[in-house]
Design a protein around this motif. Sequence first.
Motif, mmCIF file in Angstrom:
data_model
loop_
_atom_site.group_PDB
_atom_site.id
_atom_site.type_symbol
_atom_site.label_atom_id
_atom_site.label_comp_id
_atom_site.label_asym_id
_atom_site.label_seq_id
_atom_site.Cartn_x
_atom_site.Cartn_y
_atom_site.Cartn_z
ATOM 1 N N ASP A 1 -12.615 -0.821 12.414
ATOM 2 C CA ASP A 1 -12.060 0.127 11.445
ATOM 3 C C ASP A 1 -13.159 0.992 10.819
ATOM 4 O OD1 ASP A 1 -9.459 -0.645 11.873
ATOM 5 O OD2 ASP A 1 -9.444 -2.116 10.245
ATOM 6 N N LEU A 2 -14.303 0.394 10.530
ATOM 7 C CA LEU A 2 -15.408 1.163 9.949
ATOM 8 C C LEU A 2 -15.869 2.270 10.886
ATOM 9 C CD1 LEU A 2 -17.601 -1.686 8.389
ATOM 10 C CD2 LEU A 2 -16.327 0.074 7.142
ATOM 11 N N GLN A 3 -15.809 2.032 12.181
ATOM 12 C CA GLN A 3 -16.291 3.010 13.161
ATOM 13 C C GLN A 3 -15.190 3.938 13.663
ATOM 14 O OE1 GLN A 3 -18.461 0.865 16.224
ATOM 15 N NE2 GLN A 3 -19.875 -0.039 14.747
ATOM 16 N N SER A 4 -13.978 3.807 13.110
ATOM 17 C CA SER A 4 -12.834 4.543 13.655
ATOM 18 C C SER A 4 -12.761 6.000 13.207
ATOM 19 C CB SER A 4 -11.526 3.839 13.261
ATOM 20 O OG SER A 4 -11.322 3.893 11.849
ATOM 21 N N VAL A 5 -13.427 6.350 12.107
ATOM 22 C CA VAL A 5 -13.308 7.721 11.586
ATOM 23 C C VAL A 5 -14.311 8.650 12.241
ATOM 24 C CG1 VAL A 5 -13.522 9.164 9.525
ATOM 25 C CG2 VAL A 5 -12.270 7.000 9.403
ATOM 26 N N ASN A 6 -15.594 8.274 12.209
ATOM 27 C CA ASN A 6 -16.617 9.178 12.776
ATOM 28 C C ASN A 6 -17.501 8.498 13.819
ATOM 29 O OD1 ASN A 6 -18.073 7.545 11.050
ATOM 30 N ND2 ASN A 6 -19.261 9.197 10.116
ATOM 31 N N GLY A 7 -17.136 7.298 14.255
ATOM 32 C CA GLY A 7 -17.861 6.644 15.343
ATOM 33 C C GLY A 7 -19.259 6.195 15.003
ATOM 34 N N ASP A 8 -19.585 6.027 13.724
ATOM 35 C CA ASP A 8 -20.937 5.653 13.304
ATOM 36 C C ASP A 8 -21.205 4.195 13.683
ATOM 37 O OD1 ASP A 8 -23.303 5.026 11.959
ATOM 38 O OD2 ASP A 8 -22.845 6.371 10.293
ATOM 39 N N LYS A 9 -22.061 3.986 14.693
ATOM 40 C CA LYS A 9 -22.313 2.635 15.193
ATOM 41 C C LYS A 9 -23.166 1.788 14.261
ATOM 42 C CE LYS A 9 -21.854 3.912 20.099
ATOM 43 N NZ LYS A 9 -21.573 5.347 19.891
ATOM 44 N N HIS A 10 -23.753 2.408 13.233
ATOM 45 C CA HIS A 10 -24.504 1.629 12.256
ATOM 46 C C HIS A 10 -23.597 1.047 11.166
ATOM 47 C CE1 HIS A 10 -28.281 3.632 13.743
ATOM 48 N NE2 HIS A 10 -28.737 2.434 13.482
ATOM 49 N N LEU A 11 -22.353 1.505 11.088
ATOM 50 C CA LEU A 11 -21.396 0.957 10.124
ATOM 51 C C LEU A 11 -20.793 -0.305 10.722
ATOM 52 C CD1 LEU A 11 -19.350 3.991 8.747
ATOM 53 C CD2 LEU A 11 -20.591 2.307 7.379
ATOM 54 N N ARG A 12 -21.129 -1.452 10.143
ATOM 55 C CA ARG A 12 -20.695 -2.709 10.745
ATOM 56 C C ARG A 12 -20.482 -3.788 9.691
ATOM 57 N NH1 ARG A 12 -25.742 -3.321 14.734
ATOM 58 N NH2 ARG A 12 -26.669 -2.365 12.899
ATOM 59 N N LEU A 13 -19.586 -4.696 10.004
ATOM 60 C CA LEU A 13 -19.551 -5.983 9.336
ATOM 61 C C LEU A 13 -20.060 -6.980 10.361
ATOM 62 C CD1 LEU A 13 -18.795 -7.540 6.758
ATOM 63 C CD2 LEU A 13 -16.549 -7.977 7.781
ATOM 64 N N LYS A 14 -21.282 -7.444 10.163
ATOM 65 C CA LYS A 14 -21.966 -8.282 11.144
ATOM 66 C C LYS A 14 -21.755 -9.753 10.828
ATOM 67 C CE LYS A 14 -26.190 -7.240 12.212
ATOM 68 N NZ LYS A 14 -27.631 -6.889 12.068
ATOM 69 N N HIS A 15 -21.465 -10.513 11.872
ATOM 70 C CA HIS A 15 -21.333 -11.949 11.715
ATOM 71 C C HIS A 15 -22.664 -12.626 12.022
ATOM 72 C CE1 HIS A 15 -20.557 -16.048 13.359
ATOM 73 N NE2 HIS A 15 -19.911 -16.132 12.220
ATOM 74 N N HIS A 16 -23.037 -13.596 11.202
ATOM 75 C CA HIS A 16 -24.225 -14.420 11.422
ATOM 76 C C HIS A 16 -23.769 -15.868 11.561
ATOM 77 C CE1 HIS A 16 -27.200 -11.245 10.453
ATOM 78 N NE2 HIS A 16 -26.255 -10.817 9.637
ATOM 79 N N ALA A 17 -24.136 -16.505 12.659
ATOM 80 C CA ALA A 17 -23.697 -17.878 12.919
ATOM 81 C C ALA A 17 -24.218 -18.851 11.866
ATOM 82 C CB ALA A 17 -24.148 -18.314 14.301
ATOM 83 N N ASP A 18 -25.466 -18.644 11.432
ATOM 84 C CA ASP A 18 -26.046 -19.495 10.393
ATOM 85 C C ASP A 18 -25.878 -18.833 9.032
ATOM 86 O OD1 ASP A 18 -26.964 -21.361 12.288
ATOM 87 O OD2 ASP A 18 -28.746 -20.121 12.673
ATOM 88 N N PRO A 19 -25.670 -19.614 7.990
ATOM 89 C CA PRO A 19 -25.557 -19.020 6.651
ATOM 90 C C PRO A 19 -26.812 -18.236 6.298
ATOM 91 C CG PRO A 19 -24.872 -21.322 6.627
ATOM 92 C CD PRO A 19 -25.494 -21.078 7.969
ATOM 93 N N VAL A 20 -26.620 -17.112 5.617
ATOM 94 C CA VAL A 20 -27.748 -16.245 5.281
ATOM 95 C C VAL A 20 -27.835 -16.057 3.773
ATOM 96 C CG1 VAL A 20 -27.794 -15.011 7.467
ATOM 97 C CG2 VAL A 20 -26.288 -14.210 5.652
ATOM 98 N N SER A 21 -28.992 -15.643 3.333
ATOM 99 C CA SER A 21 -29.251 -15.426 1.916
ATOM 100 C C SER A 21 -28.373 -14.308 1.370
ATOM 101 C CB SER A 21 -30.723 -15.080 1.716
ATOM 102 O OG SER A 21 -30.973 -14.637 0.398
#
Length: 297
Positions: A61-81
């Motif tokens: 959905d984040l990339q659906s308007v202008n195709g910006d590949k830097h707009l992301r919700l990234k998953h991390h397998a290990d918990p992060v700070s």
Amino acid sequence: MTTLTNLQPAPIIDETAGLLTEHYVFPEVAGQLADLLRRRLAEGAYDVGSAEELADLVTADLQSVNGDKHLRLKHHADPVSSEQGAATMESIRRDFDTSLGGAPRVELLDGGVALVELAPMLFPLGWAAEPLTAALTLASRAQALIVDLRGNRGGDPDTVAFVCSHLLDKRTHLNSMYWRKGDRTEQSWSLPHVPGARFGGTKPLYILVSTTTFSAAEELAYDLQQLGRAVIVGEPTRGGAHPCKGWTVHPHLEVTVPTGRAINPISGTNWEGTGVQPDIPCPAEKALDQALAQLTS
């Protein structure tokens, strides 16, 4: 899979929408995306059972308007700070430690041609200056140089300038970056001095790229192509010209939001959405052979 136990998607979406509105380099698009995310949340589109699934849906959905590949919700397998930017830094530090600092291959090929592979990233300059200096100094005596960026997914613009400085003879305006915060533009120039030996600005230089080549790695290829310094060989790159920052919005989820955009001083634009177009198009797996053929023809 990482489940969303005891945590509903609503807080994640609300925080993501707020970060977009505050930081995204294109404010009008940010408003559209924030409305889209909230509408999709209300429709139940994000009622899924795992953090991975949520990350995939929100990223689409984040990339659906202008195709910006830097707009992301990234998953991390290990918990992060929860510290701003920490999720990304922890991830890339592991890559740095297992890739000889981002220069995993330096080789002398037939005919006095040096091959330097820069992968998987152009790491933060504070980490990467020493290994990159070693690799580029070793290659500086070659008659021609091939830089392999086919497996490079981006990194630090300061590291781009550092590498370019080894491949030019004089201080050169490489790129400019417009930042939404402060409504300001900063210029990026090659360095007047480098800690090792320069390959310089006159000997043949070829850069190998692929559809995997992204972000800062694209800038390295694009800057040198626009200057007429390098011949680009391979496939059109992924097309991401917007530097971003990351915020942890869940122990396993990080939203990345572009806060600036590149403006090349020669073209007046950048490679966003189009990728860097190779001077010699060919499948990525044949790019090295094509470069060598050019050098020996």
